[in-house]
Design an enzyme around this catalytic site. Structure first.
Site, PDB file in Angstrom:
ATOM      1  N   GLY A  35       0.799  -1.219   0.000  1.00 49.03           N
ATOM      2  CA  GLY A  35       0.000   0.000   0.000  1.00 49.03           C
ATOM      3  C   GLY A  35       0.828   1.262   0.000  1.00 49.03           C
ATOM      4  N   HIS A  38       2.411   4.416  -5.082  1.00 50.83           N
ATOM      5  CA  HIS A  38       3.036   5.477  -5.867  1.00 50.83           C
ATOM      6  C   HIS A  38       3.109   5.012  -7.324  1.00 50.83           C
ATOM      7  CE1 HIS A  38       6.534   2.909  -5.689  1.00 50.83           C
ATOM      8  NE2 HIS A  38       6.608   3.013  -4.364  1.00 50.83           N
ATOM      9  N   GLY A  40       5.376   3.848  -9.047  1.00 53.32           N
ATOM     10  CA  GLY A  40       6.058   2.565  -9.258  1.00 53.32           C
ATOM     11  C   GLY A  40       5.081   1.409  -9.156  1.00 53.32           C
ATOM     12  N   HIS A  41       4.265   1.412  -8.096  1.00 56.37           N
ATOM     13  CA  HIS A  41       3.240   0.368  -7.962  1.00 56.37           C
ATOM     14  C   HIS A  41       2.290   0.395  -9.157  1.00 56.37           C
ATOM     15  CE1 HIS A  41       3.993   1.260  -3.511  1.00 56.37           C
ATOM     16  NE2 HIS A  41       4.274  -0.017  -3.584  1.00 56.37           N
ATOM     17  N   GLN A  65       7.642  -9.626   7.721  1.00 53.60           N
ATOM     18  CA  GLN A  65       8.840  -9.228   6.973  1.00 53.60           C
ATOM     19  C   GLN A  65       9.549  -8.035   7.605  1.00 53.60           C
ATOM     20  OE1 GLN A  65       6.486  -8.536   3.269  1.00 53.60           O
ATOM     21  NE2 GLN A  65       7.844  -6.809   2.969  1.00 53.60           N
ATOM     22  N   ASP A 154      13.102  -3.984  -6.045  1.00 53.77           N
ATOM     23  CA  ASP A 154      13.455  -4.914  -4.962  1.00 53.77           C
ATOM     24  C   ASP A 154      14.048  -6.154  -5.632  1.00 53.77           C
ATOM     25  OD1 ASP A 154      12.173  -3.606  -2.423  1.00 53.77           O
ATOM     26  OD2 ASP A 154      10.713  -3.386  -4.025  1.00 53.77           O
ATOM     27  N   GLN A 157      14.320  -9.550  -3.874  1.00 52.61           N
ATOM     28  CA  GLN A 157      12.983 -10.111  -3.704  1.00 52.61           C
ATOM     29  C   GLN A 157      12.514 -10.764  -5.006  1.00 52.61           C
ATOM     30  OE1 GLN A 157       9.592  -8.174  -1.556  1.00 52.61           O
ATOM     31  NE2 GLN A 157       9.030  -7.487  -3.593  1.00 52.61           N
ATOM     32  N   SER A 190       7.710   3.909  -0.973  1.00 56.01           N
ATOM     33  CA  SER A 190       6.803   4.416   0.064  1.00 56.01           C
ATOM     34  C   SER A 190       7.611   5.046   1.185  1.00 56.01           C
ATOM     35  CB  SER A 190       5.941   3.281   0.624  1.00 56.01           C
ATOM     36  OG  SER A 190       5.280   2.617  -0.433  1.00 56.01           O
ATOM     37  N   ARG A 191       8.823   4.562   1.420  1.00 59.11           N
ATOM     38  CA  ARG A 191       9.660   5.065   2.516  1.00 59.11           C
ATOM     39  C   ARG A 191      10.260   6.442   2.219  1.00 59.11           C
ATOM     40  NH1 ARG A 191      10.917  -0.763   3.306  1.00 59.11           N
ATOM     41  NH2 ARG A 191      10.098  -1.292   5.359  1.00 59.11           N
TER      42      ARG A 191
HETATM   43  P1  AMP Z   1       5.915  -2.670  -1.635  1.00 58.73           P
HETATM   44  O1  AMP Z   1       4.589  -2.002  -1.479  1.00 58.73           O
HETATM   45  O2  AMP Z   1       7.075  -1.818  -1.240  1.00 58.73           O
HETATM   46  O3  AMP Z   1       5.938  -4.046  -1.022  1.00 58.73           O
HETATM   47  O4  AMP Z   1       6.097  -2.886  -3.186  1.00 58.73           O
HETATM   48  C1  AMP Z   1       5.148  -3.599  -3.935  1.00 58.73           C
HETATM   49  C2  AMP Z   1       5.718  -3.874  -5.302  1.00 58.73           C
HETATM   50  O5  AMP Z   1       6.034  -2.641  -5.949  1.00 58.73           O
HETATM   51  C3  AMP Z   1       7.015  -4.691  -5.234  1.00 58.73           C
HETATM   52  O6  AMP Z   1       7.004  -5.651  -6.282  1.00 58.73           O
HETATM   53  C4  AMP Z   1       8.063  -3.637  -5.454  1.00 58.73           C
HETATM   54  O7  AMP Z   1       9.241  -4.146  -6.029  1.00 58.73           O
HETATM   55  C5  AMP Z   1       7.357  -2.708  -6.416  1.00 58.73           C
HETATM   56  N1  AMP Z   1       7.982  -1.374  -6.433  1.00 58.73           N
HETATM   57  C6  AMP Z   1       8.352  -0.625  -5.360  1.00 58.73           C
HETATM   58  N2  AMP Z   1       8.937   0.517  -5.755  1.00 58.73           N
HETATM   59  C7  AMP Z   1       8.948   0.495  -7.115  1.00 58.73           C
HETATM   60  C8  AMP Z   1       9.421   1.400  -8.118  1.00 58.73           C
HETATM   61  N3  AMP Z   1      10.010   2.542  -7.809  1.00 58.73           N
HETATM   62  N4  AMP Z   1       9.269   1.044  -9.420  1.00 58.73           N
HETATM   63  C9  AMP Z   1       8.665  -0.132  -9.754  1.00 58.73           C
HETATM   64  N5  AMP Z   1       8.190  -1.017  -8.851  1.00 58.73           N
HETATM   65  C10 AMP Z   1       8.330  -0.718  -7.554  1.00 58.73           C
END
Ligand code: AMP
Length: 285
Positions: A35, A38, A40-41, A65, A154, A157, A190-191
């Site tokens: 959640g 942004h 990226g998501h 995690q 990531d 991951q 998100s951070r």
């Molecule tokens: P998270 O919410 O941080 O667990 O991320 C969810 C998914 O979004 C994971 O597959 C991340 O690798 C991906 N993600 C996070 N930041 C980015 C970004 N800047 N560009 C593309 N994917 C991202």
């Protein structure tokens, strides 16, 4: 405006819906997230939409995690905004379980990998990938996707999930989505919301260090140690930074590469103030 996005909170309801969709011949693409969405998501959602009929996203801040002393409590959350963004990007279903729904009373089964987690981020976050592998495996069994999209941001991951799917024989295609960045190159995360203006300025040094390493290799430097040393000096010249690791690794095994005679993945983790940021880039393609 009627809400097209279907919100499902329970495991049983999500699984039943996925079975129903599969029975009518629909293909399901899944994008798991924690959640506070942004761009990226959302880019992963766009990729997902092209790889199947039904796009399922999940929003779940996965407690297992996070290690002790990490930012589980402080992790940014904004469900109403996330739902609006998912609606806008054309997601069909969002799965939003509570921690109790995923970690039922008496829970004690975890998914662990032997080697891939014992590198890079896993060294300073020893329980992180156990939590990721466990929750992703569980979500896969609930959402029943044909394909799932993970961000290359990531990178460890992504490699771990690909390995897990292969090792467990899961019939799920794993798709990697490119890293989305701010205009100055900072990888979206998100951070990033934790950074004050001075830290935000320092934070661009991660991507800049990767770009400089790329350039060094193009200029003929082949020793990883030389690149790591120069990158470290560059990052340390930025106020408030503390390096966790800088590594040049094999893109699949994540083992260190000493001499750059093939494509390598450069990965780094840097604390900027109290915020731990990561980034990575393929070098010598
Ligand atoms: P998270 O919410 O941080 O667990 O991320 C969810 C998914 O979004 C994971 O597959 C991340 O690798 C991906 N993600 C996070 N930041 C980015 C970004 N800047 N560009 C593309 N994917 C991202």
């Amino acid at each position: 405006m009627p809400l097209d996005l279907e919100i499902i909170e329970s495991t049983a309801a999500m699984q039943a819906r996925a079975r129903e969709l599969r029975a009518t011949g629909k293909t399901i693409v899944f994008v798991p997230t924690m959640g506070f969405l942004h761009a990226g998501h959302l880019s992963l959602m766009e990729i997902g939409r092209e790889h199947g009929d039904i796009l399922v996203a999940s929003i779940f801040v996965n407690p297992t995690q996070f290690g002790p002393g990490e930012d589980l409590e402080a992790y940014p959350r904004d469900m109403p905004r996330d739902l609006a963004l998912l609606e806008e990007v054309g997601a069909d279903i969002v799965f939003t379980p509570t921690p109790d729904e995923i970690y039922t009373p008496g829970f004690q089964t975890y998914v662990t990998l032997e080697h891939l987690p014992n590198r890079l981020c896993g060294l300073s976050r020893p329980v992180h990938f156990r939590g990721v592998a466990t929750v992703v495996t569980k979500l896969f069994h609930i959402v029943l996707p044909h394909a799932a999209v993970f961000g290359l941001k990531d990178y460890q991951q992504y490699v771990i999930i690909k390995r897990l799917v292969k090792d467990l024989g899961l019939d799920i295609r794993i798709i990697g989505g490119p890293t989305m960045r701010e205009a100055d190159g900072l990888a979206l995360s998100s951070r990033n919301a934790y950074l004050n203006p001075a830290e935000r300025e320092s934070a661009i040094c991660l991507n800049q260090a990767l770009a400089r390493a790329d350039q060094m290799i193009k200029e003929g430097i082949v020793e990883s140690q030389a690149i790591i040393a120069q990158s470290a000096a560059y990052i340390e010249a930025h106020t408030g930074t503390q390096i966790d690791y800088i590594a040049l690794v094999d893109p699949e095994t994540l083992e260190d590469v000493a001499r750059i005679d093939r494509p390598v993945q450069m990965a780094l983790a840097v604390k900027v103030g109290s915020t731990r940021l990561i980034d990575n880039r393929r070098l010598n393609e």
